[in-house]
Design an enzyme around this catalytic site. Structure first.
Site, mmCIF file in Angstrom:
data_model
loop_
_atom_site.group_PDB
_atom_site.id
_atom_site.type_symbol
_atom_site.label_atom_id
_atom_site.label_comp_id
_atom_site.label_asym_id
_atom_site.label_seq_id
_atom_site.Cartn_x
_atom_site.Cartn_y
_atom_site.Cartn_z
ATOM 1 N N THR A 28 36.741 30.870 36.327
ATOM 2 C CA THR A 28 37.407 30.806 37.630
ATOM 3 C C THR A 28 36.556 31.506 38.678
ATOM 4 O OG1 THR A 28 39.556 30.831 36.548
ATOM 5 C CG2 THR A 28 39.516 31.508 38.857
ATOM 6 N N GLY A 29 36.623 30.996 39.918
ATOM 7 C CA GLY A 29 35.917 31.647 41.017
ATOM 8 C C GLY A 29 34.926 30.700 41.661
ATOM 9 N N SER A 30 34.231 31.203 42.679
ATOM 10 C CA SER A 30 33.346 30.323 43.443
ATOM 11 C C SER A 30 32.146 29.855 42.619
ATOM 12 C CB SER A 30 32.881 31.026 44.727
ATOM 13 O OG SER A 30 32.245 32.241 44.423
ATOM 14 N N GLU A 103 40.793 34.297 31.226
ATOM 15 C CA GLU A 103 39.337 34.311 31.041
ATOM 16 C C GLU A 103 38.973 35.018 29.737
ATOM 17 O OE1 GLU A 103 38.079 34.269 35.765
ATOM 18 O OE2 GLU A 103 38.194 36.171 34.732
#
Ligand code: 5RP
Length: 218
Positions: A28-30, A103
């Site tokens: 997850t994340g940019s 995660e």
């Protein structure tokens, strides 16, 4: 080299590590989002992916990649995710996006964990980035008091609810000289669901960049 350029470079480099994996775990994340975008052309080769957040699941679907349930897939050959900090031992702080619990589950269920991270996230000693701790809502104040006893300064992440319906405390000023022990100690506080220190199960490979923006594998 900007962080966004660096994130693009490491996300694209991770594609070279897919091997013959047909199901992969996605973080997850940019940076993970850039990896999903880079993965889109390979959608036909994949049976699907296990997502560590609802946000990543949506992005995978938009990329034409089927989202699979970890309970159905069993262990995974590969997990790819970003990090907020990493050290030379490939130990990480994660959870800036609040997805730390899923995660850690997907990382734990994967035979290989590749962390893709902008070189600015490399540190000698973990802990400049506050450690996210996911807590059961009713335990928030109790856990905060216990974290203060460990020397930390917990800050309640206002207005944030995790995909699991829980809250996040971002903890400053902890002592990270023994990350494995700290990870276990925090996990043993009643009401803690998970903490964002990935020391017991570090990454197997960190793909990052140096000061000149060149790819580095650690
Ligand atoms: C989300 C995470 C992310 O991997 C971490 O916050 C890094 O995010 P980004 O790639 O946007 O810098 O742990 O819970």
């Amino acid at each position: 080299m900007t962080s966004s350029n660096s994130k693009q470079i490491v996300a694209e480099a991770a594609i070279g590590h897919l091997g013959d994996a047909t199901i992969i775990g996605i973080g997850t994340g940019s940076t993970a989002n850039l990896f999903i975008d880079a993965l889109a052309p390979y959608a036909n080769q994949l049976e699907g992916a296990v997502a560590s957040s609802e946000e990543s699941a949506r992005r995978l679907q938009l990329a034409g990649i089927d989202v699979l349930e970890l309970n159905e897939t069993g262990s995974l050959p590969l997990y790819v995710d970003g990090a907020d900090e990493f050290n030379i031992h490939r130990q990480l702080i994660k959870g800036g996006g609040g997805a730390l619990t899923r995660e850690k589950i997907v990382a734990g269920a994967s035979r290989k964990f590749i962390c893709i991270a902008d070189g600015k996230k490399r540190v000698n000693l973990l802990g400049s980035f506050p450690l996210p701790v996911e807590v059961i809502p009713m335990a928030r104040s109790y856990v905060a008091r216990e974290l203060i006893k460990l020397g930390g300064q917990p800050v309640y992440r206002q207005g944030f609810v995790s995909d699991n319906g829980n809250l996040i405390l971002d903890v400053h000023n902890l002592d990270f000289t023994d990350p494995v022990a700290l990870e276990s100690e925090i996990d043993h506080i009643a009401g803690v669901v998970c903490n964002g220190l990935f020391a017991r199960r570090p990454a197997d490979l960190v793909i990052t960049t140096d000061d000149r923006g060149q790819l580095v594998e650690l």
